[in-house]
Design an enzyme around this catalytic site. Structure first.
Site, PDB file in Angstrom:
ATOM      1  N   ASP A 485      10.798  67.781  24.636  1.00 46.49           N
ATOM      2  CA  ASP A 485       9.996  66.929  25.784  1.00 46.49           C
ATOM      3  C   ASP A 485      11.071  66.329  26.733  1.00 46.49           C
ATOM      4  OD1 ASP A 485       7.371  67.082  25.025  1.00 46.49           O
ATOM      5  OD2 ASP A 485       7.565  65.322  23.623  1.00 46.49           O
TER       6      ASP A 485
HETATM    7  C1  GLC Z   1       9.029  64.437  19.364  1.00 42.45           C
HETATM    8  C2  GLC Z   1       7.820  64.931  19.786  1.00 42.45           C
HETATM    9  C3  GLC Z   1       7.553  66.522  19.726  1.00 42.45           C
HETATM   10  C4  GLC Z   1       8.875  66.876  20.724  1.00 42.45           C
HETATM   11  C5  GLC Z   1      10.098  66.393  20.108  1.00 42.45           C
HETATM   12  C6  GLC Z   1      11.129  67.140  20.819  1.00 42.45           C
HETATM   13  O1  GLC Z   1       9.247  64.557  18.014  1.00 42.45           O
HETATM   14  O2  GLC Z   1       6.801  64.285  18.971  1.00 42.45           O
HETATM   15  O3  GLC Z   1       6.440  66.866  20.232  1.00 42.45           O
HETATM   16  O4  GLC Z   1       8.641  68.337  20.550  1.00 42.45           O
HETATM   17  O5  GLC Z   1      10.132  65.177  19.976  1.00 42.45           O
HETATM   18  O6  GLC Z   1      11.287  66.597  22.142  1.00 42.45           O
HETATM   19  C1  GLC Z   2      10.457  60.815  24.295  1.00 39.61           C
HETATM   20  C2  GLC Z   2      11.540  61.098  23.030  1.00 39.61           C
HETATM   21  C3  GLC Z   2      10.674  62.570  22.747  1.00 39.61           C
HETATM   22  C4  GLC Z   2       9.296  62.535  22.670  1.00 39.61           C
HETATM   23  C5  GLC Z   2       8.679  62.059  23.963  1.00 39.61           C
HETATM   24  C6  GLC Z   2       7.132  61.904  23.776  1.00 39.61           C
HETATM   25  O1  GLC Z   2      10.934  61.764  25.300  1.00 39.61           O
HETATM   26  O2  GLC Z   2      12.617  61.297  23.245  1.00 39.61           O
HETATM   27  O3  GLC Z   2      11.302  62.674  21.215  1.00 39.61           O
HETATM   28  O4  GLC Z   2       8.880  63.733  22.172  1.00 39.61           O
HETATM   29  O5  GLC Z   2       9.179  60.704  24.167  1.00 39.61           O
HETATM   30  O6  GLC Z   2       6.599  61.353  24.792  1.00 39.61           O
END
Ligand code: GLC
Ligand code: GLC
Length: 831
Positions: A485
């Site tokens: 993300d």
């Molecule tokens: C968080 C989110 C997931 C994402 C991951 C890596 O665990 O829940 O959707 O893939 O972060 O950013």
């Molecule tokens: C932030 C976190 C990531 C998560 C995301 C969800 O970027 O670092 O892990 O998946 O928020 O919105």
């Protein structure tokens, strides 16, 4: 350092001090009513949706930590304490918290009063039961004043913690006997209320927080408890609470049991009231009557235990490795259920207000859950598919209560669509239920203005979305981000506080993802096999699967998939190959990310795992080379880091990843979720020792002894462990709600221990540590039971030498187990 111990017979973790490095929590609830329960009674309850229907208040990020819960106070005339230590923190003479499957038990004592608090949510009712037994273990009489305490949330947790100008005036309660009813907004559009009941006559109550506590006091030093009585206050606005007061006299050796119930009820609109503004309490009475006695509670508790024993009997391992058994048989599967139920909504790190159900998250959670309750997995897949857009793209999240897509975060995460294929294929491999593909699913829950279509068509559009959105290197466009993300290549945010996930165009013209390319190949192949199986079924019987495309059309789709898979594999092996590992992505200027030519962030974990799981590079050695690079450049004592070198400054063209200090979260943290991808990839090339080594490094059960470093629960995976660049290297954060649970269970059960559901049945193909001489797995699968015994006399890592079922040797090379009887004894010899 340890803060407790595993009790495997009872499937419990027993915490022996209230002062754990962080609150160590458990989840109560199996279906629609849930409670978070910490080792000191902290946490809160909600019905279906932690944001929209929250029953009790919790204060995140409070000081002291873990603020609010269901608190039980004892005032014995000389001391005041809580049976669960918080919030008074009065030292207890003894303390144990047992977290088990769907229940928690706190056993403590002080001044000769022994207490046991058992908390659970019954399998079939929307309530949390707290049964408390108190025993006078002294030889003199004890006169005590006992108090309960919860604080009601005014339903919408977000509004509750922000909209004070309204909320301080809306709170309403009713009291009937020993039951306190919370009915804020019931007078208008809400048809639900909650209640907090005690199964015996009380000596008083309070429902107004300030009266119970004293305006400048808090739950740690409430006036009522100090005074030894409540004031029978009735809340009008401000903060409604529920507190019962009970005077208790206990002769030496005498015990008493108290049953508290916190419940959620709904009424049909026409039956809301029995008098003007007086709640129709009928549904509450039903629950109250059902759990009125210790025998009732014992029966419900046994039912819960049986429920879990049943679920955990689907896959059980016996080996001489105690930690492996415990993780596989109990805690990893338990966490899979929790992540299935919660997605990323409610934990001690997720406030339950933000994220609802993630499209990608929930699809992946299915991978570790589907064997437990396939019918619920089926329902979830259809819910997820219903939110999809007509072009195959997806809302990133949806609310569990409304089951509609979340407009706030919208769409544009280009990995999302492919995860629907992943979840659905896993479901069919488990169940053989192809009929799910015929289920009609809406687009954008009916808001898209196009007719619903069978699930199969949704899967086809998922794949087609990436097929139609490729960049200059013929790799999939990344959109707002892919699985990571925080790799926001089209965002370019310079404004503080702007969301990295929603700023900028949802899709630039060139930024591409090699990770999605790996998924495209992996799930493209799974989808292709699915189409082939459907075509086979339809060729054999023309009346089967009538809602799905004809065989000729399926063959056409298969042809397209084959050529797409081939072309994408080619694109990854050329533009996606950096020489020693797979490139991560191409940015908005078409510069590579995760390449030796980069200044920072030269290698990333995700494409190494996903491309190899997709089969890319296995035959030509690229997979082995990439995995060697992972070991050399990304591995650490506590697991494999996400990228290296960490980003040391903000890179506007990369987005959130570079916003984190080095070693944390997606910037070179050990992101537990993708460690199993590498373990899977290692298994794909036959490296059992290494796959197992990776498996153990992030596994909390194996980290129990370093609790002071790891800090999160030793029985639950956390999302992230601080990487080698971080000052707190080895420290876990964000426990419980992480795709790690599902991916790890899938990896250890299918790729390491090697018992894998396929469309055609169960297959056995272990890739294990060479030290493991033998093990047995009992697997219930499609109505049959397989008792599989694997022996490894020559201590190899991989390779089945012979396999037999009920004494009949299967032809060489045949790994599929063809069920002939209801119970099958399978002998597998490696070598
Ligand atoms: C968080 C989110 C997931 C994402 C991951 C890596 O665990 O829940 O959707 O893939 O972060 O950013
Ligand atoms: C932030 C976190 C990531 C998560 C995301 C969800 O970027 O670092 O892990 O998946 O928020 O919105």
């Amino acid at each position: 350092m340890k803060y407790g111990y595993f009790d495997d017979n009872n499937k419990e973790y027993v915490i022996t001090t209230p002062e754990t490095p962080l609150p160590w929590i458990n989840y109560l609830g199996s279906n629609e009513f849930f409670g978070l329960f910490s080792n000191t009674c902290g946490g809160y309850d909600f019905y279906k949706d932690a944001k929209l229907l929250r029953l009790t208040r919790y204060r995140y990020n409070n000081s002291p930590y873990d603020s609010n819960g269901r608190y039980y106070y004892i005032n014995d005339g000389s001391d005041i304490w809580n049976v669960g230590w918080q919030p008074t923190q009065t030292p207890l003479d003894s303390y144990e918290c047992h977290h088990g499957m769907g229940y928690s038990k706190i056993i403590s004592s002080k001044n000769g009063i022994e207490s046991t608090l058992l908390a659970f949510v019954p399998v079939h009712d929307n309530c949390e039961i707290n049964q408390i037994t108190l025993k006078n273990a002294t030889d003199s009489n004890k006169e005590i004043n006992f108090f309960s305490y919860i604080e009601f949330c005014l339903w919408n947790a977000e509004d509750d913690s922000t909209n004070f100008q309204r909320n301080f005036s809306t709170g309403e309660v009713e009291i009937e006997g020993s039951t306190i009813y919370h009915k804020t907004e019931y007078r208008e559009r809400r048809n639900h209320f909650s209640f907090y009941h005690l199964n015996t006559e009380i000596d008083g109550f309070d429902t107004d927080r300030a009266t119970f506590q004293g305006f400048y006091h808090g739950p740690a030093n409430p006036d009522a408890v100090k005074a030894g009585h409540c004031s029978n206050s009735v809340a009008h606005g401000w903060s409604p609470i529920g507190s019962h007061h009970k005077k208790i006299s206990l002769a030496p050796g005498e015990s008493i049991s108290l049953i508290f119930i916190l419940g959620y009820c709904e009424n049909p609109v026409e039956k809301k009231f029995i008098a003007p503004n007086v709640i129709n309490k009928e549904p509450a009475h039903v629950i109250i009557n059902k759990y009125g006695t210790d025998a009732d509670v014992a029966a419900a508790y046994n039912e819960l235990k049986e429920y879990w024993n049943g679920l955990l009997s689907v896959y059980t391992l016996t080996s001489d490795n105690e930690k492996l058994n415990r993780s596989v048989n109990i805690w990893n599967q338990y966490q899979c259920m929790v992540t299935f139920n919660m997605s990323r909504s409610a934990s001690y790190f997720e406030s339950g207000m933000g994220r609802g159900m993630g499209f990608r998250d929930s699809s992946q959670d299915l991978l570790g859950f589907v064997h437990l309750i396939p019918s619920r997995a089926r329902e979830r897949i259809l819910d997820i598919a219903n939110t999809q857009f007509p072009d195959g793209s997806a809302y990133h999240q949806y609310q569990p209560l409304t089951k509609t897509g979340n407009l706030g975060v919208g769409s544009g995460f280009n990995d999302d669509p492919l995860w629907l294929i992943a979840g659905t294929c896993a479901y069919i491999r488990e169940t053989g239920d192809y009929s799910i593909l015929e289920e009609m699913c809406e687009f954008d829950t009916g808001r898209a203005g196009v007719p619903a279509a069978p699930l199969f068509e949704h899967l086809r559009r998922s794949f087609k979305y990436n097929m139609d959105h490729k960049g200059p290197h013929k790799l999939p466009l990344i959109g707002r981000a892919d699985w990571n993300d925080c790799l926001n290549l089209n965002c370019f945010s310079e404004t503080p506080g702007e969301s990295f996930q929603t700023t900028g165009p949802s899709e630039g013209p060139v930024a591409e993802s090699v990770f999605i390319a790996g998924m495209y190949v992996k799930y493209g192949k799974e989808f292709r096999d699915l189409c082939q199986h459907i075509a086979d079924i339809k060729s054999q019987s023309a009346s089967e699967l009538g809602n799905l495309p004809e065989v000729s059309e399926l063959n056409r789709i298969i042809g397209v998939l084959d050529s797409e898979i081939e072309a994408m594999t080619e694109a990854v092996e050329t533009a996606g190959w950096d020489g020693k590992w797979f490139v991560r992505a191409y940015d908005a200027y078409s510069n590579p990310i995760g390449s030796h030519t980069c200044e920072e962030g030269q290698i990333f974990i995700e494409p190494q795992g996903m491309c190899i799981m997709g089969g890319i590079g296995i035959e030509n050695g690229k997979a082995e080379t990439a995995l060697a690079s992972v070991k050399e450049r990304l591995d650490s004592k506590y697991g494999i880091m996400l990228n290296q070198p960490a980003y040391t400054r903000y890179h506007v063209e990369l987005g959130e990843i570079s916003s984190y200090p080095p070693g944390y979260k997606e910037n070179a943290g050990i992101f537990c979720h993708n460690n199993p991808w590498i373990a899977c990839a290692e298994a794909a090339v036959g490296h059992g020792d290494r796959a197992y080594e990776i498996y153990t490094k992030t596994n909390p059960v194996f980290l129990e002894e370093i609790g002071e470093i790891h800090r999160t629960e030793p029985y639950a995976y956390c999302q992230m462990v601080a990487g080698a660049d971080a000052p707190t290297f080895g420290e876990g954060k964000n426990s419980w709600l992480t795709g790690t649970a599902a991916w790890t269970f899938a990896t250890v059960s299918q790729n390491i221990l090697g018992i894998k559901p396929t469309y055609d049945g169960l297959s056995v193909d272990p890739c294990i540590p060479s030290t493991l001489g033998e093990y047995s797995v009992t697997r219930k699968y499609r109505g049959k039971t397989y008792n599989i015994h694997v022996s490894n006399p020559n201590h190899v890592e991989h390779g089945v030498k012979s396999i037999s079922i009920n004494g009949n040797t299967l032809p060489e090379g045949t790994l599929l187990l063809n069920p002939s009887a209801d119970v099958m004894d399978v002998e597998v010899i490696l070598g």
